[in-house]
Design a protein around this motif. Structure first.
Motif, PDB file in Angstrom:
ATOM      1  N   ALA A   1       0.831  -1.198   0.000  1.00 44.37           N
ATOM      2  CA  ALA A   1       0.000   0.000   0.000  1.00 44.37           C
ATOM      3  C   ALA A   1       0.867   1.250   0.000  1.00 44.37           C
ATOM      4  O   ALA A   1       0.533   2.270  -0.603  1.00 44.37           O
ATOM      5  CB  ALA A   1      -0.928  -0.002   1.217  1.00 44.37           C
ATOM      6  N   SER A   2       2.008   1.172   0.674  1.00 46.25           N
ATOM      7  CA  SER A   2       3.009   2.231   0.645  1.00 46.25           C
ATOM      8  C   SER A   2       4.359   1.604   0.941  1.00 46.25           C
ATOM      9  O   SER A   2       4.434   0.472   1.440  1.00 46.25           O
ATOM     10  CB  SER A   2       2.697   3.321   1.680  1.00 46.25           C
ATOM     11  N   LEU A   3       5.435   2.323   0.656  1.00 48.95           N
ATOM     12  CA  LEU A   3       6.771   1.793   0.920  1.00 48.95           C
ATOM     13  C   LEU A   3       6.993   1.546   2.403  1.00 48.95           C
ATOM     14  O   LEU A   3       7.831   0.729   2.783  1.00 48.95           O
ATOM     15  CB  LEU A   3       7.845   2.756   0.396  1.00 48.95           C
ATOM     16  N   GLU A   4       6.222   2.215   3.244  1.00 50.51           N
ATOM     17  CA  GLU A   4       6.371   2.032   4.684  1.00 50.51           C
ATOM     18  C   GLU A   4       5.947   0.635   5.130  1.00 50.51           C
ATOM     19  O   GLU A   4       6.336   0.183   6.210  1.00 50.51           O
ATOM     20  CB  GLU A   4       5.550   3.084   5.452  1.00 50.51           C
ATOM     21  N   ASP A   5       5.154  -0.060   4.312  1.00 52.34           N
ATOM     22  CA  ASP A   5       4.757  -1.421   4.675  1.00 52.34           C
ATOM     23  C   ASP A   5       5.976  -2.312   4.833  1.00 52.34           C
ATOM     24  O   ASP A   5       6.000  -3.209   5.683  1.00 52.34           O
ATOM     25  CB  ASP A   5       3.827  -2.012   3.610  1.00 52.34           C
ATOM     26  N   TRP A   6       6.981  -2.100   3.977  1.00 51.63           N
ATOM     27  CA  TRP A   6       8.197  -2.909   4.099  1.00 51.63           C
ATOM     28  C   TRP A   6       8.918  -2.577   5.402  1.00 51.63           C
ATOM     29  O   TRP A   6       9.376  -3.465   6.113  1.00 51.63           O
ATOM     30  CB  TRP A   6       9.133  -2.685   2.911  1.00 51.63           C
ATOM     31  N   ASP A   7       9.014  -1.294   5.753  1.00 49.82           N
ATOM     32  CA  ASP A   7       9.653  -0.914   7.011  1.00 49.82           C
ATOM     33  C   ASP A   7       8.945  -1.560   8.197  1.00 49.82           C
ATOM     34  O   ASP A   7       9.580  -2.047   9.134  1.00 49.82           O
ATOM     35  CB  ASP A   7       9.640   0.612   7.186  1.00 49.82           C
ATOM     36  N   ASN A   8       7.628  -1.541   8.169  1.00 47.93           N
ATOM     37  CA  ASN A   8       6.866  -2.132   9.265  1.00 47.93           C
ATOM     38  C   ASN A   8       7.079  -3.640   9.342  1.00 47.93           C
ATOM     39  O   ASN A   8       7.123  -4.224  10.431  1.00 47.93           O
ATOM     40  CB  ASN A   8       5.376  -1.821   9.091  1.00 47.93           C
ATOM     41  N   ASP A   9       7.228  -4.267   8.178  1.00 50.80           N
ATOM     42  CA  ASP A   9       7.489  -5.701   8.139  1.00 50.80           C
ATOM     43  C   ASP A   9       8.824  -6.029   8.799  1.00 50.80           C
ATOM     44  O   ASP A   9       8.948  -7.012   9.533  1.00 50.80           O
ATOM     45  CB  ASP A   9       7.484  -6.168   6.684  1.00 50.80           C
ATOM     46  N   VAL A  10       9.844  -5.214   8.533  1.00 49.03           N
ATOM     47  CA  VAL A  10      11.156  -5.439   9.150  1.00 49.03           C
ATOM     48  C   VAL A  10      11.048  -5.316  10.671  1.00 49.03           C
ATOM     49  O   VAL A  10      11.647  -6.097  11.413  1.00 49.03           O
ATOM     50  CB  VAL A  10      12.197  -4.443   8.601  1.00 49.03           C
ATOM     51  N   LEU A  11      10.262  -4.370  11.137  1.00 52.58           N
ATOM     52  CA  LEU A  11      10.084  -4.206  12.586  1.00 52.58           C
ATOM     53  C   LEU A  11       9.430  -5.435  13.212  1.00 52.58           C
ATOM     54  O   LEU A  11       9.725  -5.780  14.360  1.00 52.58           O
ATOM     55  CB  LEU A  11       9.244  -2.964  12.875  1.00 52.58           C
TER      56      LEU A  11
END
Length: 296
Positions: free
Chosen positions: A17-27
């Motif tokens: 949905a946004s590039l931030e989804d990948w960041d959240n996945d890493v977290l």
């Protein structure tokens, strides 16, 4: 034969949905140690099927299928000529802010604010000013999305190409669809490399890390360049999956990568100072290290 022009997915297809989804996945995979429940086993944090959104899983399916050695070499030739645009770094941040997804209910912060949270946390802890600058620019390579690169070729965990894919990379089963998995050279442990050849001789999967490293390699000290180039290389700095390619010098430099990583993942300050307050410091910092304009 160039297999990519006919076989790549539609570049407008965006499973995140946004590039931030990948960041959240890493977290989710590598949570802040201070928040880990001691009763939860470490292995639980790599239970992707139990925690991931369908979009993240689909993102990695595409990423792992198309990030091949030939693809990486093609994209380096295409983008590392830096002939797409020339602008001051402040215009680049405005450009980057076009990536904000207005439909995302979880954040109203633009990309610049996310970068400032990282850089300010580094500055508040008294680290060298060049490391503060790394915090500010480490995700600037995401402008690749605005130059026509699809999500899977901009963000995502990075890994070496031209040798066997480690089973420590997130969703390793998706490499079954990658043609390099069946290449007689690329599928071997060492592939095109020599043991302990050093990461500078290794080609990483294409994305914002590699792009911004090449953009900055004439301006920052070596530890900062390692931070830029390898901050998404989780299979190594979290899993030690590629020690056979790393030199003794790489191991020394990865102490800096490991120092930077928590600031990248866990620096979320809702009480961030305003840009008006921070602007004089960052304008002086940028002027100290970078030229008036950068080529993209």
């Amino acid at each position: 034969m160039d297999i990519y022009k006919n076989n790549q997915p539609d570049e407008n297809f965006a499973p995140l949905a946004s590039l931030e989804d990948w960041d959240n996945d890493v977290l989710k995979r590598y949570p802040d140690p201070s928040t880990i429940n001691e009763d939860k086993k470490e292995a639980d944090f790599r239970d992707y099927d139990g925690t991931e959104k369908d979009g993240v899983k689909e993102f990695y399916r595409i990423n792992h299928k198309y990030q091949t050695y030939d693809y990486v070499m093609q994209k380096k030739q295409e983008y590392l000529s830096f002939d797409k645009k020339e602008m001051p770094i402040w215009d680049a941040f405005d450009f980057l802010n076009q990536l904000v997804d207005d439909s995302d209910p979880d954040t109203d912060l633009d990309q610049m604010q996310h970068l400032l949270q990282t850089s300010e946390a580094i500055r508040n802890d008294g680290h060298p000013d060049w490391m503060v600058l790394v915090g500010l620019i480490h995700d600037m390579g995401k402008v690749l999305c605005l130059f026509g690169q699809p999500q899977w070729a901009v963000v995502g965990d990075t890994f070496p190409v031209g040798c066997a894919f480690s089973d420590k990379i997130v969703y390793p089963e998706f490499f079954e669809d990658n043609p390099d998995r069946y290449d007689p050279v690329y599928s071997t442990e060492m592939g095109v490399y020599k043991r302990n050849c050093g990461l500078d001789n290794v080609h990483m999967s294409w994305g914002h890390d590699e792009y911004v490293y090449h953009m900055m390699k004439d301006y920052l000290p070596e530890p900062g360049l390692y931070m830029l180039r390898y901050h998404s290389f989780y299979s190594q700095h979290r899993e030690n999956a590629y020690n056979h390619l790393m030199s003794d010098h790489d191991h020394e430099m990865f102490k800096w990568v490991n120092l930077f990583n928590p600031y990248d993942l866990y620096s979320k300050n809702p009480n961030q100072k305003s840009w008006a307050e921070l602007k004089p410091y960052y304008e002086a910092l940028v002027a100290k290290y970078l030229p008036p304009t950068l080529k993209f």
